[in-house]
Design a protein around this motif. Sequence first.
Motif, PDB file in Angstrom:
ATOM      1  N   GLN A  18      -4.695  -5.775  -1.823  1.00 23.23           N
ATOM      2  CA  GLN A  18      -4.223  -4.403  -1.990  1.00 23.23           C
ATOM      3  C   GLN A  18      -5.083  -3.596  -2.940  1.00 23.23           C
ATOM      4  O   GLN A  18      -4.717  -2.504  -3.310  1.00 23.23           O
ATOM      5  CB  GLN A  18      -2.778  -4.412  -2.506  1.00 23.23           C
ATOM      6  N   LYS A  43       2.306   1.672  -3.253  1.00 21.12           N
ATOM      7  CA  LYS A  43       1.348   2.132  -4.241  1.00 21.12           C
ATOM      8  C   LYS A  43       1.119   3.627  -4.099  1.00 21.12           C
ATOM      9  O   LYS A  43       1.052   4.363  -5.096  1.00 21.12           O
ATOM     10  CB  LYS A  43       0.029   1.389  -4.080  1.00 21.12           C
ATOM     11  N   ARG A  44       1.042   4.055  -2.859  1.00 23.02           N
ATOM     12  CA  ARG A  44       0.850   5.479  -2.644  1.00 23.02           C
ATOM     13  C   ARG A  44       2.037   6.249  -3.230  1.00 23.02           C
ATOM     14  O   ARG A  44       1.882   7.261  -3.889  1.00 23.02           O
ATOM     15  CB  ARG A  44       0.710   5.765  -1.155  1.00 23.02           C
ATOM     16  N   SER A  99      -8.127   0.165  -1.973  1.00 25.76           N
ATOM     17  CA  SER A  99      -8.672   0.261  -0.636  1.00 25.76           C
ATOM     18  C   SER A  99      -9.107   1.667  -0.248  1.00 25.76           C
ATOM     19  O   SER A  99     -10.223   2.095  -0.545  1.00 25.76           O
ATOM     20  CB  SER A  99      -7.652  -0.281   0.368  1.00 25.76           C
ATOM     21  N   ASP A 113       0.830  -1.205   0.000  1.00 26.91           N
ATOM     22  CA  ASP A 113       0.000   0.000   0.000  1.00 26.91           C
ATOM     23  C   ASP A 113       0.856   1.242   0.000  1.00 26.91           C
ATOM     24  O   ASP A 113       0.596   2.192  -0.751  1.00 26.91           O
ATOM     25  CB  ASP A 113      -0.910   0.012   1.233  1.00 26.91           C
TER      26      ASP A 113
END
Lengths: 1193, 182
Positions: free
Chosen positions: A1120, A881-882, A1123, A878
């Motif tokens: 993932q 990904k951010r 979300s 996560d």
Amino acid sequence: MASGQESGSTTLMDLITADPSSVPPNVTPGTAASTLGKPPVADRKTKKSTLMQIQSDTISAAKALNPIKTNAMPQRRKKTPVSYAQLARSIHELAATSDQKNSQKQLVHQVFPKLAVYNSVDPSLAPSLLMLHQQCEDRSVLRYVYYYLARILSDNSSQGLSGGGGIPTPNWDALADIDAGGGVTRADVVPRISEQLVLEASNSDPEVHARRLAALKALTFVSPSNSEILTKLYEIVFGILEKVAETKQKRKKGIFGRQGGDRESIIQSNLQYASISALRRLPLDPGNPAFLHRAIQGVSFSDPIAVRHSLAIISDLAARDPYSVAMSLGKLASPGGALQDVLHLHDVLARVSLARLCHTLSRARALDERPDIKAQFMALLYQLLLDPSDRVCFEAVFCVLGKFDNTERTEERAAGWFRLTREVLKLPEAPSVSSKENNTQSKDAPSKPKSDKPATRSKRPQPLIKLVMRRLESSFRSFSRPVLHVAARVVMEIGKSRAAAYALGANDMDEGAYLYSYADSVDATDVDRNDSSLSDGARNKALTAVASGRDSIASLLASLMEAVRTTVACECHYVRGMVIKALIWMQNPHESFEELEAIIACELSDLSWPSALLNDILLTMHARFKATPDMAVTLLEIARIFATKAPGKIDADVLQLLWKTCLVGAGPSGKHTALEAVTIVLDLPPPQPGTISGITSVDHVSASDPKSALALQRLVQAAVWFLGENANYAASEYAWESATPPGTALMMLDADKMVAAASSRNPTLAGALTRLQRCAFIGSWEVRIIAVQALTTIGIRSGEPFRLQIYEFLHALALGGNQSRFSEFQSSNGEDQGASGTGLGSLISPMLRILDELYLAQDELIKDIRTHDNAKQEWTDDELKRLYETHEKLLDYVSLFCFVPRAKYLPMGPISAKLIDVYRTRHNISESSGLNDPAVATGISDLVYQLKETPKKEQLYSIDPDLANAWAANLEDDFWSSNAPAMSRVNEFLAGAGTDAPDVEDENMVSRTSGTYEDMWAKTLLQSYEAEEDDVRSSGSSSPESTGSVETSISSHFGGMNYPSLFSSRPQQPQESRFGPATGSRSTYEGISSPVREEGPPSYSATMQRYGSFENPLARSGSQSFSSRDDESTSQKPRFGKALYDFTAGGDDELDLAAGEEVEIEDEVDGWFYVKKKRPGRDGKLAGLVPVLYVNV
Amino acid sequence: MLGWANRSKYIQLVYTLNLICKERKSRDRAKIAEKMLLAVLFTNSDGNILIERFHGVPAEERLHWRSFLVKLGADNLKGAKNEELFVASHKSVYIIYTVIGDVFVYVIGKDEYDELALAEVIFTITSTIKDVCGKAPTERLFLDKYGRICLSLDEIVWTGMLENTDKDRVRRMIRLKPPSDI
């Protein structure tokens, strides 16, 4: 007779219908044609007494007031302008009575001449004309009839004849459709006319053969699309030639033109002439042996014009099929043959055609195994060099130089130069018609007809170049402007060939020697090697051995150039322009160009230069540069003179094109200087004395001459934009290639010191920055805006110290710091006071925001890394990904401002590279398309396990720094200098030849989703330049202004970010080649973990190892998914946004926006969103394009 | 500076222009084969066109040529000597012009019809006009002989190619006599 001057304001018809023969016209200006139907010239009596004249004077005033009165006075009717309808009616009437002398006279003297004034001829006249054609015997009437029939036949809407000036006629066919009564269209009458003419042309009665000729001629005016008539015409022409061409042996030699002779042979010669002339007008039929055969027979005709036409046909045919032409010409070319006779023919154009024919045949590859034939034609060509007519001589020189049409290749031109310099002329005999000067030269030429090879050197041959030089010098002494112009043009062509020879070098010359049957290539290489000074020594030696000449080529050229330079004194601008072009072409890269510079500077102070001509010269420099890239700096210097001396007349686009070409082509060593030369434009010398420095020059020009100030400003804008766009290229400084991570540098050094250090490291970029900064707070509003944009571009593209420097500067500018800090400069510009405080500030703010975002993200990243490091945490998917989405978002932002290679650009600095790569690799996100890739957006790519590897990326950042450094430095240098095909590709593109040039660009750019407009730009730009160049080179028929519109349209848009910059296409290419081989060795990031460990922060390597343990991304993909991310959902489609500002649509496909409006973003195209709204706005549209900046995503 | 709002409009414009360019290029390609004498133009000293003959020049370009030539003449031909030749060029097109009497004469050509060939053409034209008019014509005289001048021009320039260069021969031809008499 009246002077005619006072009638200037009337129409042509008014002029001509005023009394044509006897009395001075009392002009009746403004009197419209009396439309009261009356036969205007019905019974005109020319032999009126002078009494009448007095009377006419008295009544003319009244008549002018009241045209109707003229009806009552039939004897004065002729003064009224005649309308077309009246003419037409009188033709009809007179045609009916054409047997009467009276009406014939009227036709010839009154009606037909007046009819000639009109643009076109009404097809409804055709029946009357045909009637006249059949019944009338009067030659003059008939001649007019043929004239008008031809005009009806010719399709005057597209080309061919269009009638005399000034009086447009309606579209007859359209009129006929409307007018149902007597409507006759051209389609109706053309078959009838042609039928009658064909009949007549086939009439072999010798009594009427004059009419036959005229009918044949009229038939050739038929439009080429009319195949039916053309076929008939072919038949007739070949039929005539069948009969008359055979008896050519009867011709007595040496007798030309009009000679006494038996009636039969004269008729025959007339028919020969007419049929060959008609054949010349017919479309060429290359495959047809009969066509060729007849044309070749024509060479022996006695009529000089017939010979001219047949030679023209043959030379056209020879360009397509040299072999069969040469074979058919056969012994005509041999000494004593008909072609030799042409040398003495009193017809210049015939000899010109002969020169072209000889050139084509002597160069034809198809004739390689027949050197004897080639030699014959070569010998003929050299004889033409001695022609008394300059036209023929220069044509022969052009042929020798290899300039045939505008499509010749460099090798041919180079061969032409060697031919010119090395060929030794041997003439079969001194031609009887040669100028005095040439006679003296040809005297000592031995008569050796068959040899053209310099290898067979005989005792006292004449070097070709000497001959040409003497001829040229004597031409430069002429007073006739055309002669001067053409002589300068010849010199220019010589320069072109010479430049081509230099450009090719020795190796190519060997090929050229083989191609063109040159024996001593040793000599060629000799000459070529020491190309700097034209190798006086070697050359001289060779020549003295050959020709006992004391002159070297260099000295010959020097004296020629002296003659050329003195021609600058000619009062005609076009001659001077041509001379300057010639000088530019003859300029050698290694010679000093001060003289040329002085000449040009002095010339340009003349205010009356037409701007088209100046731009033409600029384009010449462009071409010159293409031929010799070494001359970049010289040419840029000259271009600067143009920009400063005549800013109003220079097209900024032409100038920019020149800059760009020079910058690209200058090579690794030259590009710094090239950029310098461009930037000098920014410091234009002030036109008035008294200004402190160049800085305020713009304002001062505006004070003196608003128009040229505006133009100058445009040039400065162009230069500023250019600088911003290309400084990084010239400085070889790119953020994505910088070896030192910016973060560390920031921490280590004080900013000022760092800037100083950087400027010493990269003076080019530092210099450019300084100039741009100066422009950003000085000068006019537009220049400042562009300067700020340019700075942002550089800031985004450059590595760290520069970016920081720019950031600081922009910050100060946005705060209005310029007001206080640079107030001493502000005094000059009133306009700035108001604008600088608010306007510029608001403009800068988005740019500042970009940089802010970049720095923020960098800080954030470093913080994150530290946190992870300290806590010994691993990066979760996560988090990654951010991070990646931030990366993408920043990329998007950055792409709004300028082009950056998406795959390589790292907005968060090099340290983000590994993390991003980890994420990319895991989710199979291709670098180029990023999250916008539909596969990524929908998560499909996550399902595909390691389907495709993307190894190149990590190679780039995992190689050791030294290597990266070396690579970054050499990247584009390699590409441009050592890569000759690439260079020639640029050349081709600039020459307009290379539609393949943009290919490289395309394949790189298509891969970017946001590349559409970029692409479009690249294409439009290339194509329009291509067209432009094309115009220059060949399609010169375009009118003076018509291309101007295209040129200016190409842009004044350097303010936009979408101009395809130099490097937009460039960096990818070498990357592939450079790293391609390496990809096999290291495939995944595990393999590279060791170098990473060495250079990265220690914490980082820990995370890396942790990533190494990820085995199956598939397993994680579910968890993932999408979300809890709200604002960064750029990956999902549809995206929603909110309008930040009001936006008014500027085009059909754009959309009005009101601030605060919610929109759904469908697509992004290079700075534009295609959005949908929920309800229609002011413009009633639901969907359309809006600028990205207006929407908050 | 170009605003955001204008951009798409602008792009469209460039596209259109591009199309035009392409079209013209292809048309020019077709024309290249014929090396033409592009135009012959007569004006009076005020720039009114008396006779014009265009060959292979598209209609939309003729207007440009006219104004270009008229300007050229107005700039240079005032006070020039009779039959003094002037030269100009535009790209690869050459222009030769002169003044005879009150009439300005321009010829435009390219390729084969370069400066010197055009000088030849214009020499033929002026000598024929002098032949027809008997002297260097005034505007009035020129208009009086308008018909014959048109016919002569028709014999000198035939579908964009130089035909007869001999004024006697031209004189014969406009009376419908064969080039060589019997």
